[in-house]
Design a protein around this motif. Structure first.
Motif, mmCIF file in Angstrom:
data_model
loop_
_atom_site.group_PDB
_atom_site.id
_atom_site.type_symbol
_atom_site.label_atom_id
_atom_site.label_comp_id
_atom_site.label_asym_id
_atom_site.label_seq_id
_atom_site.Cartn_x
_atom_site.Cartn_y
_atom_site.Cartn_z
ATOM 1 N N ARG A 27 0.865 -1.113 0.014
ATOM 2 C CA ARG A 27 -0.048 0.131 -0.105
ATOM 3 C C ARG A 27 0.943 1.307 0.023
ATOM 4 O O ARG A 27 0.531 2.394 -0.987
ATOM 5 C CB ARG A 27 -1.121 -0.099 1.122
ATOM 6 C CG ARG A 27 -1.688 1.093 1.299
ATOM 7 C CD ARG A 27 -2.919 1.048 2.289
ATOM 8 N NE ARG A 27 -4.015 0.129 2.065
ATOM 9 C CZ ARG A 27 -4.134 -0.824 2.819
ATOM 10 N NH1 ARG A 27 -3.373 -1.388 3.689
ATOM 11 N NH2 ARG A 27 -5.097 -1.793 2.518
ATOM 12 N N ARG A 31 -6.112 8.245 -0.423
ATOM 13 C CA ARG A 31 -6.498 6.691 -0.108
ATOM 14 C C ARG A 31 -7.295 6.161 -0.962
ATOM 15 O O ARG A 31 -7.164 5.030 -1.218
ATOM 16 C CB ARG A 31 -6.643 6.643 1.490
ATOM 17 C CG ARG A 31 -5.733 7.284 2.548
ATOM 18 C CD ARG A 31 -6.169 7.037 3.845
ATOM 19 N NE ARG A 31 -5.197 7.594 4.901
ATOM 20 C CZ ARG A 31 -5.291 8.835 5.438
ATOM 21 N NH1 ARG A 31 -6.258 9.625 4.870
ATOM 22 N NH2 ARG A 31 -4.396 8.952 6.259
ATOM 23 N N GLU A 66 -6.464 2.625 -2.949
ATOM 24 C CA GLU A 66 -7.442 1.367 -2.613
ATOM 25 C C GLU A 66 -8.005 1.058 -4.179
ATOM 26 O O GLU A 66 -8.148 -0.157 -4.475
ATOM 27 C CB GLU A 66 -8.699 1.444 -1.697
ATOM 28 C CG GLU A 66 -7.829 1.869 -0.376
ATOM 29 C CD GLU A 66 -6.911 0.842 0.129
ATOM 30 O OE1 GLU A 66 -7.095 -0.437 -0.143
ATOM 31 O OE2 GLU A 66 -5.991 1.242 0.516
ATOM 32 N N SER A 67 -8.438 1.819 -4.885
ATOM 33 C CA SER A 67 -9.127 1.714 -6.177
ATOM 34 C C SER A 67 -7.844 1.149 -7.172
ATOM 35 O O SER A 67 -8.338 0.036 -7.915
ATOM 36 C CB SER A 67 -9.591 2.903 -6.863
ATOM 37 O OG SER A 67 -10.080 2.540 -8.119
ATOM 38 N N LEU A 101 -5.100 -0.551 -6.128
ATOM 39 C CA LEU A 101 -5.029 -1.983 -5.725
ATOM 40 C C LEU A 101 -6.033 -2.747 -6.345
ATOM 41 O O LEU A 101 -5.602 -4.146 -6.773
ATOM 42 C CB LEU A 101 -4.786 -1.875 -4.115
ATOM 43 C CG LEU A 101 -3.507 -1.506 -3.722
ATOM 44 C CD1 LEU A 101 -3.623 -1.125 -2.286
ATOM 45 C CD2 LEU A 101 -2.471 -2.192 -4.139
ATOM 46 N N ASP A 102 -7.400 -2.739 -6.216
ATOM 47 C CA ASP A 102 -8.298 -3.450 -6.639
ATOM 48 C C ASP A 102 -8.383 -3.659 -7.899
ATOM 49 O O ASP A 102 -8.235 -4.658 -8.532
ATOM 50 C CB ASP A 102 -9.526 -2.694 -6.344
ATOM 51 C CG ASP A 102 -10.835 -3.508 -6.669
ATOM 52 O OD1 ASP A 102 -11.032 -4.671 -6.171
ATOM 53 O OD2 ASP A 102 -11.590 -3.258 -7.514
ATOM 54 N N THR A 146 -5.285 -6.270 -3.821
ATOM 55 C CA THR A 146 -6.016 -5.728 -2.343
ATOM 56 C C THR A 146 -5.541 -6.695 -1.336
ATOM 57 O O THR A 146 -5.377 -6.368 -0.254
ATOM 58 C CB THR A 146 -7.489 -5.518 -2.463
ATOM 59 O OG1 THR A 146 -7.850 -4.758 -3.546
ATOM 60 C CG2 THR A 146 -8.213 -5.239 -1.339
ATOM 61 N N ALA A 191 -2.423 -5.669 0.252
ATOM 62 C CA ALA A 191 -1.823 -4.481 0.520
ATOM 63 C C ALA A 191 -1.012 -4.205 1.841
ATOM 64 O O ALA A 191 -0.086 -3.182 1.592
ATOM 65 C CB ALA A 191 -3.249 -3.801 0.913
#
Length: 254
Positions: free
Chosen positions: A96, A118, A122-123, A125-126, A131, A134
């Motif tokens: 992350r 943030r 997260e988007s 990584l998805d 995810t 992370a």
């Protein structure tokens, strides 16, 4: 009219007496994936460095989303995923946090992540399927997983132009398929992507257009046209210093 995501106008780059790029012109529209094909030493790395403003051409100009390379670098308008990262894989940094470095251009001097940063991380990584990893230390990942992480970092940067240098090198077929889907999705969202790749078989699925480079831009057009054997012979069978006009069946695809 919307400015091209990338506009290269008759750029020539020399290292001392060696011409690395010779009067190269290329324009990419938003939402386009373009494959960059050429032998080792054909100028692909130099072209990337020139686009990023790390190498100054002796003539010609480069603009990114209508701005100079200096402005583009300062505003984070171009994101780059190199073939191999110069990373201390033992350094105690998680996935992350690595992706968050792509948000530095959006943060203030103290680089304190905001909710928007943030959310972007997260988007990203998805989108690359990381995810669940992370919090994993970066050195604990496989080669394909590491590649996904650095693609996620480029996605989080939200640059209108992405440069990918051999994104499929050293990855398995599953990762290649996943990254291809991600790249196509990025184009669908309006980003332009320039991909240097040796994977010619996957080019028609990955790219809308392709460029054949051998210090000069030999060909630019649909992948199926550029990949015709007689056209590939221009780059892979001709001398780097041979003029395209003097090589057999040389013709530029419009």
């Amino acid at each position: 009219m919307t400015a091209p995501a990338l506009d290269i106008d008759t750029v020539t780059v020399r290292y001392d007496t060696v011409t690395a790029l010779d009067r190269v012109s290329l324009s990419l529209s938003p939402g386009t994936v373009c494959g960059l094909v050429g032998t080792n030493g054909s100028g692909k790395s130099t072209l990337f460095k020139t686009i990023m403003g790390l190498v100054r051409p002796v003539s010609g100009r480069v603009s990114i989303a209508g701005e100079s390379t200096v402005v583009a670098r300062r505003t984070g308008a171009v994101a780059y995923v190199p073939q191999s990262e110069a990373v201390d894989w033992d350094f105690p940094i998680g996935v992350r946090e690595v992706v968050m470095t792509g948000r530095y251009g959006h943060q203030g001097f103290m680089r304190r992540p905001r909710p928007a940063d943030r959310a972007a991380v997260e988007s990203a990584l998805d989108r690359v399927g990381m995810t669940d990893f992370a919090t994993r230390q970066i050195g604990q990942l496989s080669g394909g997983q590491r590649k996904r992480v650095f693609v996620a970092r480029a996605i989080a940067q939200e640059a209108p132009l992405l440069l990918l240098d051999e994104p499929f090198a050293g990855v398995d077929a599953k990762t290649q398929q996943a990254l291809t889907a991600v790249i196509r999705d990025l184009a669908a969202s309006g980003r332009a992507v320039l991909v240097a790749t040796h994977d010619l078989t996957g080019l028609p699925v990955l790219c809308d257009e392709a460029v054949l480079l051998q210090r000069r831009l030999l060909l630019h057009g649909p992948p199926e046209e550029v990949l015709r054997p007689e056209n590939l012979a221009l780059a892979f069978g001709a001398s780097p210093t041979e003029s395209p006009a003097s090589a057999p069946v040389a013709r530029e695809v419009q």
